[in-house]
Design an enzyme around this catalytic site. Sequence first.
Site, PDB file in Angstrom:
ATOM      1  N   HIS A 208      10.889  41.810   3.354  1.00 44.78           N
ATOM      2  CA  HIS A 208      11.050  42.759   2.245  1.00 44.78           C
ATOM      3  C   HIS A 208      12.004  42.224   1.180  1.00 44.78           C
ATOM      4  O   HIS A 208      12.644  41.183   1.338  1.00 44.78           O
ATOM      5  CB  HIS A 208      11.537  44.116   2.772  1.00 44.78           C
ATOM      6  N   SER A 282       9.695  39.957  -3.749  1.00 45.46           N
ATOM      7  CA  SER A 282      10.913  39.828  -4.548  1.00 45.46           C
ATOM      8  C   SER A 282      11.919  38.879  -3.907  1.00 45.46           C
ATOM      9  O   SER A 282      11.611  37.706  -3.701  1.00 45.46           O
ATOM     10  CB  SER A 282      11.500  41.225  -4.775  1.00 45.46           C
TER      11      SER A 282
END
Length: 481
Positions: A208, A282
């Site tokens: 993540h 990201s």
Amino acid sequence: MAAIKENARSSLILAGRVMNEAISFIVFTILDILDFILCYTYKVIDFIIEAEWKPCYCSSTKEAITSSGTILVSEQGESKIVCLTSSSKLHLEEISDTLYTRPSWVAEVSKSTVNELKYRKVDNAAVILQSCERLKNGSVRSTFSVNSTIVEMLQGKMGGQKSHDLTPRWSDCNCDTCHSWSSSSKDSLFVKVDGAKENVQEDVIFIHGFISSSAFWTETLFPNFSKAAKSKYRLFAVDLLGFGRSPKPSDSLYTIREHLDMIEKSVLEPHKVKSFHIVAHSLGCILALALAVKYPGSVKSLTLIAPPYFPAPKGEQAAQYMMRRVAPRRVWPPIAFGSSIACWYEHIGRTICLVICKNHRLWEFLTKLVTRNRIKTYLIEGFCCHTHNAAWHTLHNIICGTAGKIEGYLDMVRNSLKCEVTVFHGKDDELIPVECSYNVQSRIPRAHVKVVENKDHITIVVGRQRSFARELEQIWKHSTN
């Protein structure tokens, strides 16, 4: 008529930029002053509650550590290594100078004043550590400047200490969700495993992004993978070190080495993962690239979502350039304002964590009450379940600190890895612009870039999870053939 409209539009855009610049200057000057005040406020509170002065990146120590835990800085080629008496090593190149070099008008004035009052005994808010040619005799070879807070945080790692500090700070949440890791004897990440349990054919690791958690994947993609995919692929979604339900040690510097080590001993080693696909979002893209470079023969496919890659112009310091691009000190757009506060202001950021993260259960309840669950609660939980120390160091040491390494990672993927590389990006992403994905493609020509219309940094996954799950399945299938 068209020309008049175009001129009017250009004038409005220019006026908007000027207004944004002017308002930003005023707002961030006020924030500079506020952070300066909060620095001393927290020092007093920390001393009262924790009975010791806690270091921060605003101040510096007057002298190097000269006790039994003497730190001697040496240079080996281009790598600067802190030699610890316990014989362990910490590469200074993994610690970003953006932690303690964030120029502002207030900071410069305050430093100049303090330096004058102290008769210039402190040199540029840094501690000059003597290097050694040999650790035994300590003969001087050269000098190197390092911020005093780094030195003080390293004190806890002296003497061969390997265990993390399990005691939460007074400003951190101590609920079962945030601190359950401390009661476990296992020093490993929280890992959600789904998919194939028997006859596992392939493994997939999901990483993540910043201030998020494994729920970013498990609440969106995992329920939408087909039965065929779940019978073939074993899916791993981790909470990164310092986030979600994973350990949040208060003495960690959250370097890329620490993050990778935790992924290795939490996923690769215990589950005997030999080869794997990677899906990262990201900040997770940086860790994904580093992991791929470390295991070049094991990666079957690499899927990057909104990778933060800003090539530094010639002559620019990469970490500082990255900080200015990700956190431009502007009030608009709002996401840039939020990232600027998180990146530039250590003590304001801590205050936000004190208000939001320490009371995350209250905010989660109020969010559900006000929005009637219209906002995805797992996003709120991922945003709130971290400590300021973890967010602060991860932001600087991973996003900013690795800016000078990403090109090397990309070149390694291009030259040494044969896996398929796919990059997804939301066209409306205001935090990480689409140009970043094309920058990746410029270093890895075989990379396939897919820009999704009307999607931003989060909705590139959230809201299109079913179609994205099918796209991932196709990538994995194609990589296997």
